[in-house]
Design a protein around this motif. Structure first.
Motif, short mmCIF file in Angstrom:
data_model
loop_
_atom_site.label_atom_id
_atom_site.label_comp_id
_atom_site.label_asym_id
_atom_site.label_seq_id
_atom_site.Cartn_x
_atom_site.Cartn_y
_atom_site.Cartn_z
N TYR A 223 -3.55 2.02 4.96
CA TYR A 223 -4.28 2.91 4.08
C TYR A 223 -4.27 4.34 4.62
O TYR A 223 -4.46 4.54 5.82
CB TYR A 223 -5.74 2.46 3.94
N GLN B 9 -12.01 5.83 -5.27
CA GLN B 9 -10.80 5.03 -5.16
C GLN B 9 -10.41 4.43 -6.50
O GLN B 9 -11.26 3.95 -7.25
CB GLN B 9 -10.98 3.90 -4.13
N SER C 185 -13.14 0.07 -9.16
CA SER C 185 -13.51 -0.92 -8.15
C SER C 185 -14.14 -2.16 -8.76
O SER C 185 -14.32 -3.17 -8.06
CB SER C 185 -14.48 -0.30 -7.13
N VAL D 213 -3.20 1.87 -3.72
CA VAL D 213 -4.58 2.34 -3.57
C VAL D 213 -4.56 3.85 -3.38
O VAL D 213 -3.81 4.37 -2.56
CB VAL D 213 -5.27 1.68 -2.35
N GLN E 36 -6.17 -6.67 -6.34
CA GLN E 36 -4.74 -6.91 -6.50
C GLN E 36 -4.48 -8.19 -7.29
O GLN E 36 -3.57 -8.26 -8.10
CB GLN E 36 -4.07 -6.99 -5.12
N THR F 227 -13.12 -2.00 2.32
CA THR F 227 -12.05 -1.55 1.43
C THR F 227 -10.93 -2.57 1.32
O THR F 227 -10.45 -2.87 0.21
CB THR F 227 -11.47 -0.21 1.92
N PHE G 226 -6.98 2.03 -8.33
CA PHE G 226 -5.96 1.06 -7.95
C PHE G 226 -4.97 0.94 -9.10
O PHE G 226 -5.36 0.72 -10.24
CB PHE G 226 -6.62 -0.29 -7.67
N ARG H 4 0.87 -1.17 0.00
CA ARG H 4 0.00 0.00 0.00
C ARG H 4 0.90 1.21 0.00
O ARG H 4 1.61 1.47 0.96
CB ARG H 4 -0.91 -0.01 1.23
N ALA I 256 -9.73 -4.49 -2.05
CA ALA I 256 -8.40 -4.24 -2.60
C ALA I 256 -7.62 -5.53 -2.82
O ALA I 256 -6.89 -5.66 -3.79
CB ALA I 256 -7.62 -3.30 -1.67
#
Length: 331
Positions: free
Chosen positions: A311, A167, A219, A184, A70, A62, A169, A35, A66
């Motif tokens: 985070y 958000q 997302s 993130v 990933q 979250t 990524f 992160r 994530a």
């Protein structure tokens, strides 16, 4: 002077702030899941028009979200080797034994012979696909063949509905670490017109040397943009629009604090060749992989260690206010 030739966009190093944990993903080898937070990306300098924003805690859903994303990112992201340099790329199409990789043009400028390292660790000879012209946008295509392994290709989304504070990524292979990195962050700005080389989507994720050409995911696990320009570039002035105009000062300040990517719509608009991307393709895509992960949950091949990533997020409303203030000066 073309600033890309001196700055190399996201190919310039950035500070890494975060927590590294080990995960087991699709291949048999361990991958670093980091992160990476970039407080400078949203914390203004003393002469900024906006005050620093307070950090907030992630929502309860979250972290597991994530972790699933990933896995998606690792499946579709490849390492691009160009002579002595390297960058990242996105698997976007599969036809027979041929795979197509989307990356940045400036990644390929550092070499004339290319290799692609796929998620299973195999190294494939690759060649530039010259038939598609990107009209001055910092995009390029590579192709390679695989006679046995089948790889997941990216599901492509859109930035049209992206909201400030949402958000996002990002993924890639920083040269300093030589490992896969997943970050993130949040959207800071979407410009109404493109900067030179096609950049329009700004975000807080820390993009480091080697992550150019990697994906920006929403997302849903869809690729919505291509990484390419880090925050606070060391040389040159990338903040010029394609029409030659310059952003006003509040907008420029927000741009400087943001990493930037090229929206995937730019790629889809310019590519009509079904040999490199087919809008109706039935390839094994990241969308189906996310569906499978959502229905089965994370298993032993995707579990992280006991320590979860760290985070640092920011209040969406205040991010939106900053973006509105920056856009208010645009004529």
């Amino acid at each position: 002077m073309n600033w890309r030739l001196t700055a190399c966009f996201a190919c310039i190093t950035g500070a890494v702030v975060g927590l590294v944990i080990q995960v087991q993903t699709l291949g048999s080898s361990k991958t670093t899941f980091m992160r990476v937070d970039n407080p400078k990306a949203i914390t203004p300098s003393h002469d900024s028009v906006s005050p620093p924003l307070p950090q907030v805690q992630p929502s309860p859903n979250t972290v597991p979200k994530a972790q699933k994303l990933q896995v998606i990112a690792r499946a579709i992201t490849v390492k691009v080797l160009a002579n002595q340099g390297s960058g990242s790329g996105i698997l976007i199409h599969h036809q027979g034994q041929k795979y197509t990789v989307l990356t940045n043009e400036h990644v390929l400028e550092r070499g004339d012979k290319y290799r692609v390292v796929t998620p299973d660790g195999r190294v494939h000879l690759a060649s530039v696909y010259p038939a598609t012209k990107f009209d001055g946008n910092d995009l390029a295509l590579l192709q390679f063949s695989s006679d046995s392994a089948v790889y997941t290709v990216a599901a492509l989304g859109s930035t049209s509905s992206v909201q400030i504070g949402e958000q996002v990524f990002t993924a890639g292979f920083p040269q300093q670490l030589e490992e896969f990195i997943f970050t993130v962050g949040q959207v800071t700005i979407t410009t109404d017109k493109a900067l030179q080389d096609g950049y329009q989507l700004g975000y807080t994720n820390n993009i480091q040397k080697g992550m150019s050409g990697g994906p920006v995911l929403n997302s849903k696990g869809e690729v919505i943009a291509v990484n390419g320009m880090h925050a606070y570039p060391l040389w040159g002035d990338p903040y010029t629009y394609k029409d030659g105009s310059k952003p006003c000062q509040p907008m420029r300040q927000l741009m400087e604090r943001s990493a930037f990517a090229i929206p995937i719509e730019t790629f889809k608009r310019l590519v009509k060749d079904t040999n490199v991307y087919n809008h109706t393709s039935q390839n094994v895509s990241s969308r189906s992989l996310l569906t499978r992960l959502s229905s089965t949950g994370t298993n032993s091949s995707t579990q992280t260690s006991a320590t979860l990533p760290h985070y640092v997020l920011y209040p969406t409303l205040q991010m939106q206010q900053q973006a509105t203030a920056a856009k208010s000066c645009v004529k």
